[in-house]
Design a protein around this motif. Structure first.
Motif, PDB file in Angstrom:
ATOM      1  N   GLY A 179      -2.453   5.458 -38.231  1.00 48.25           N
ATOM      2  CA  GLY A 179      -2.180   6.847 -38.577  1.00 48.25           C
ATOM      3  C   GLY A 179      -1.317   7.575 -37.559  1.00 48.25           C
ATOM      4  O   GLY A 179      -0.356   8.260 -37.931  1.00 48.25           O
ATOM      5  N   PRO A 180      -1.629   7.457 -36.248  1.00 49.58           N
ATOM      6  CA  PRO A 180      -0.774   8.134 -35.260  1.00 49.58           C
ATOM      7  C   PRO A 180       0.670   7.641 -35.279  1.00 49.58           C
ATOM      8  O   PRO A 180       1.596   8.432 -35.099  1.00 49.58           O
ATOM      9  CB  PRO A 180      -1.440   7.807 -33.920  1.00 49.58           C
ATOM     10  N   ALA A 181       0.875   6.362 -35.508  1.00 49.85           N
ATOM     11  CA  ALA A 181       2.245   5.828 -35.549  1.00 49.85           C
ATOM     12  C   ALA A 181       3.012   6.401 -36.725  1.00 49.85           C
ATOM     13  O   ALA A 181       4.184   6.761 -36.593  1.00 49.85           O
ATOM     14  CB  ALA A 181       2.217   4.298 -35.625  1.00 49.85           C
ATOM     15  N   ILE A 182       2.358   6.525 -37.867  1.00 46.69           N
ATOM     16  CA  ILE A 182       3.019   7.087 -39.045  1.00 46.69           C
ATOM     17  C   ILE A 182       3.379   8.545 -38.798  1.00 46.69           C
ATOM     18  O   ILE A 182       4.486   8.995 -39.152  1.00 46.69           O
ATOM     19  CB  ILE A 182       2.113   6.927 -40.292  1.00 46.69           C
ATOM     20  N   ALA A 183       2.504   9.301 -38.144  1.00 45.19           N
ATOM     21  CA  ALA A 183       2.793  10.705 -37.831  1.00 45.19           C
ATOM     22  C   ALA A 183       3.961  10.824 -36.858  1.00 45.19           C
ATOM     23  O   ALA A 183       4.843  11.678 -37.038  1.00 45.19           O
ATOM     24  CB  ALA A 183       1.545  11.374 -37.249  1.00 45.19           C
TER      25      ALA A 183
END
Length: 147
Positions: free
Chosen positions: A29-33
């Motif tokens: 999730g953090p990478a996608i954000a």
């Protein structure tokens, strides 16, 4: 018994593990954000000459357009093929630093208006921070190892 010999980096035993680790990082999730924010920062940097009205300064306008499109393209590619593009996250941070210093370097008379300087410093700082965050995600997973 004879085994076929493989050559090159593709035959190295750690390559499969490294690819799997990068794929796992890219799906978090953090990478996608971060990837989406990099894309948005690049798009804003590209259109900022028309948002902030860089009238009368064609060199900084072209500079922001090229750097912004480059950052946006890297962000787009990171969202579409993250397992291949996460390694290029290191390129985003220096481009952010360039956006910060470009008003003084690109304008021949060092006469960039305060609005241009403020815009480039802000978008450059955000871009550099996002580039460092993208690099940190990859390094953090490499240190933690498989979970």
């Amino acid at each position: 018994m004879s085994y076929p010999q493989q050559s090159g980096m593709g035959a190295h035993p750690d390559v499969a593990e490294m690819r799997e680790r990068l794929e796992r990082t890219a799906a978090s999730g953090p990478a996608i954000a971060v990837e989406g924010a990099i894309l948005l920062a690049g798009v804003y940097a590209a259109i900022s000459p028309w948002v902030v009205h860089f009238s009368g300064t064609p060199f900084i306008t072209v500079n922001n357009l090229i750097v912004g499109l480059t950052v946006g393209l890297i962000g787009l590619c990171m969202t579409l093929v993250p397992e291949r593009m996460l390694r290029l996250a290191w390129v985003v941070a220096p481009l952010g630093v360039w956006l910060i210093i470009s008003p003084w370097v690109v304008t021949a008379t060092h006469s960039a208006r305060a609005g241009i300087i403020a815009n480039n410093v802000a978008v450059g700082a955000v871009t550099a921070a996002l580039g460092l965050a993208a690099m940190g995600l990859t390094i953090g997973v490499a240190r933690r190892g498989p979970q």
